[in-house]
Design a protein around this motif. Sequence first.
Motif, short mmCIF file in Angstrom:
data_model
loop_
_atom_site.label_atom_id
_atom_site.label_comp_id
_atom_site.label_asym_id
_atom_site.label_seq_id
_atom_site.Cartn_x
_atom_site.Cartn_y
_atom_site.Cartn_z
N LEU A 384 0.83 -1.20 0.00
CA LEU A 384 0.00 0.00 0.00
C LEU A 384 0.87 1.26 0.00
O LEU A 384 0.62 2.21 -0.74
N SER A 385 1.93 1.24 0.81
CA SER A 385 2.82 2.40 0.89
C SER A 385 3.53 2.65 -0.44
O SER A 385 3.60 3.80 -0.91
N GLU A 386 4.05 1.60 -1.06
CA GLU A 386 4.78 1.79 -2.31
C GLU A 386 3.83 2.20 -3.44
O GLU A 386 4.21 2.97 -4.32
N ALA A 387 2.61 1.70 -3.42
CA ALA A 387 1.65 2.10 -4.45
C ALA A 387 1.26 3.57 -4.31
O ALA A 387 1.11 4.29 -5.31
N LEU A 388 1.11 4.03 -3.08
CA LEU A 388 0.66 5.41 -2.85
C LEU A 388 1.79 6.42 -2.96
O LEU A 388 1.62 7.51 -3.52
N PHE A 389 2.96 6.06 -2.40
CA PHE A 389 4.02 7.05 -2.24
C PHE A 389 5.29 6.72 -3.04
O PHE A 389 6.22 7.52 -3.06
N GLY A 390 5.33 5.52 -3.65
CA GLY A 390 6.55 5.12 -4.33
C GLY A 390 7.70 4.90 -3.38
O GLY A 390 8.87 4.99 -3.75
N ASP A 391 7.41 4.59 -2.13
CA ASP A 391 8.42 4.49 -1.09
C ASP A 391 7.91 3.53 -0.01
O ASP A 391 6.72 3.53 0.31
N HIS A 392 8.84 2.76 0.56
CA HIS A 392 8.44 1.83 1.63
C HIS A 392 8.43 2.50 3.00
O HIS A 392 7.87 1.96 3.95
N MET A 393 9.06 3.67 3.13
CA MET A 393 9.23 4.28 4.45
C MET A 393 7.91 4.61 5.15
O MET A 393 7.81 4.47 6.38
N PRO A 394 6.85 5.06 4.46
CA PRO A 394 5.61 5.36 5.18
C PRO A 394 4.84 4.12 5.64
O PRO A 394 3.79 4.26 6.28
N ALA A 395 5.32 2.92 5.34
CA ALA A 395 4.55 1.71 5.66
C ALA A 395 4.27 1.60 7.15
O ALA A 395 3.19 1.14 7.57
N ASN A 396 5.23 2.02 8.00
CA ASN A 396 5.01 1.90 9.44
C ASN A 396 3.85 2.77 9.90
O ASN A 396 3.05 2.37 10.75
N LEU A 397 3.73 3.97 9.33
CA LEU A 397 2.61 4.83 9.73
C LEU A 397 1.30 4.37 9.12
O LEU A 397 0.23 4.62 9.67
N VAL A 398 1.36 3.69 7.97
CA VAL A 398 0.15 3.03 7.46
C VAL A 398 -0.34 2.02 8.49
O VAL A 398 -1.55 1.96 8.80
N LEU A 399 0.59 1.25 9.05
CA LEU A 399 0.20 0.24 10.03
C LEU A 399 -0.25 0.88 11.34
O LEU A 399 -1.17 0.37 12.00
N VAL A 400 0.36 2.00 11.73
CA VAL A 400 -0.11 2.72 12.92
C VAL A 400 -1.56 3.17 12.72
O VAL A 400 -2.40 3.05 13.63
N GLY A 401 -1.87 3.68 11.52
CA GLY A 401 -3.24 4.06 11.23
C GLY A 401 -4.19 2.89 11.33
O GLY A 401 -5.31 3.01 11.87
N ALA A 402 -3.75 1.74 10.81
CA ALA A 402 -4.59 0.54 10.88
C ALA A 402 -4.80 0.11 12.33
O ALA A 402 -5.92 -0.26 12.73
N ALA A 403 -3.73 0.17 13.14
CA ALA A 403 -3.85 -0.22 14.55
C ALA A 403 -4.77 0.74 15.30
O ALA A 403 -5.56 0.32 16.15
N TYR A 404 -4.67 2.03 14.96
CA TYR A 404 -5.57 3.00 15.60
C TYR A 404 -7.03 2.68 15.26
O TYR A 404 -7.89 2.63 16.14
N GLN A 405 -7.30 2.45 13.99
CA GLN A 405 -8.68 2.19 13.57
C GLN A 405 -9.17 0.85 14.11
O GLN A 405 -10.39 0.64 14.25
N HIS A 406 -8.25 -0.03 14.43
CA HIS A 406 -8.60 -1.34 15.01
C HIS A 406 -8.84 -1.23 16.51
O HIS A 406 -9.12 -2.24 17.16
#
Length: 685
Positions: A384-406
Amino acid sequence: MTQMGGEGAQWFGLAPFTSDRHFTQNLGDGTFHHSGSLAVRAAVAAGVSMTYKLLYNDAVAMTGGQRAEGRLDVPALTRWLAAEGVRRVVVTTPEPETYRGVRLAPIASVRHRDDLPAVEKELAAVDGVTVLIHDDRCAAEERRLRKRGKLPAAPARVVINGRVCEGCGDCGDVSTCLSVQPVETEFGRKTRIHQASCNSDLSCLKGDCPSFLLVEPRPQPPRAVPEPPVALTEPVARFPERSVLLRMPGIGGTGVVTVSQILQMAAHLDGLHAAGLEQTGLAQKGGPVVSDVRISPQPITGSVRAARGTADVLLGFDVLGAAADDTLAVASPGRTVAVVNTAIVPTAAMVTGRAALPGPEDAVARIASATVPETGLHLDAGALSEALFGDHMPANLVLVGAAYQHGCIPISADAIEQAIRLNKAAVEQNLAAFRWGRAAVIDREAVFRAAIPQPVAPPAPVPVDAGATGELEETLAVRVADLTGYQNAAYARSYERDVRRVAALAAERAGEEAGLRIGLAYARGLHKLMAYKDEYEVARLHLDPVERARREREFGPGAAVSVLLHPPLLRAMGLKRKIRLRRSAGVVFRGLRAARVLRGTAFDVFGHAAVRRVERTLVVEYRELVTRALGRLTPATAAAVAEIAALPDLIRGYEDIKLARVAEFRDRAATLLAELNEPVLQESP
């Protein structure tokens, strides 16, 4: 492991009691300037023979990449070492020309970093203490400085043509770089350069392979990230009004510690108490990192570190790290909620081919067995991070968002977003990553559909058997089309007939399921050997429009492309380096592609090389091998026959690398065939 300031001290006591005359000790420049200089001084005083390999990379890796306090520059360092009684110093560097006119100590000399193995042998032969100073900026630091605009961007990016690549792992061996990553494709295991983490030191180009390209990207406008496709709603908290302990395993250099700091700051902004403990090890990039964060309405007392069975949330930024024994020991099946990124980041063993590239299924199953299974959340945050941003670095905050919503993070979304802004690093990107992670929990299908465009369908393959269905037919269709382009339709039909014959015979003797398994293995193995990559085929694959379209999507239309080749003919004439073809590459490749009709004829100028003769022989050998195995095929021997049919997958690489793998193939084939021919002993009644 020795204490700082005692590097190599164990050798002082061991040296008189062993037949080994020399010892090598690694030492970083940060450690040297802290207290390691005392170890060098002690080694000279002890009169031992040893070499200190001093990595002068201008970054104290264990504490964040700072410059060493009180550092000496390399010329001053050589003079200090000479004054202390060191016998010889050699400076290795990728840019020896920068030392022209620089005054070093008389005992010091400068060599290119490619001479490192030879320098190590030379210093090992010297009596007394010697020092090898490797002057090379930390590649991970260079990448960070480029991203921050403090260093110019690399003018060219390394790209691997996946069709030309053999997946042999040689580029990973020579570069020891974790950005050289294995990927599974229709045509087997291949290698790609993970652009977002690539340090651009170009060491992978030393791999003995014609698949490497240098691409000079065209300027492109910044990537615009759209808003998530679903409305964000507030989650139901899983841990209301109580202390929550998060265990966060991840990978060094991807921002695990940054996430810990953001969450702690967000908790304070919400009026909560928070504390964190990081276990970062000694690796700045690629090593395991574990962070524990405790968030509580009350002041935090006692240990922050998670003890056995005490973690409330397992926030797995790295699925392999999350499935490790040490991590699962702090989880509890009756307590811990797992939120895990299922993207697999290859380890060093996977990069070099010594270990298979696994799927996330086994790791996810281990995690589920140690946590509350019905509450687990598994998300490919990397894709998801690489598709949206072309970079793997935001992946951790993608997961933080998922954990928050969970419902797993007892902090408000406003506080988390404010903490992201206070961090002042890639603020808009990280805010978007956090929101898209939240959206993925609300409607995963809509999020992935919006973020990852559906691939363009490839050209329809040559029809194999009208009305035929199934995995074998699909495999045949792709490979018949490929072999038609490789040589001609007659060549492809001979392949098809042979595969159908083997699959039918296998099904007749061992049943439909075993017959399919053997047929698929034979279809893949025979295609691999029949489509051996000679000069004509390498040229054809470099002209592949699918590969060109992929490069244009990533680097922009009109990006300048150079191909790096080390042709066997020029190699035999003494050329020891790769040549770089730019505009002439297209002309050369089109000519070679047209000349493929000469393959295997008396006019095939490339066909007389030893490796080409072996490649042609292998097709005959493999057909005979499978025929002999089929002669022993029964339902009981089906697995062994399928393994024999799959043996061509062992054969990878080019030239000497390929010949070594052919020897492995033949040895393994002989062993399996001998086992297959052994009589089956019947148990006594």
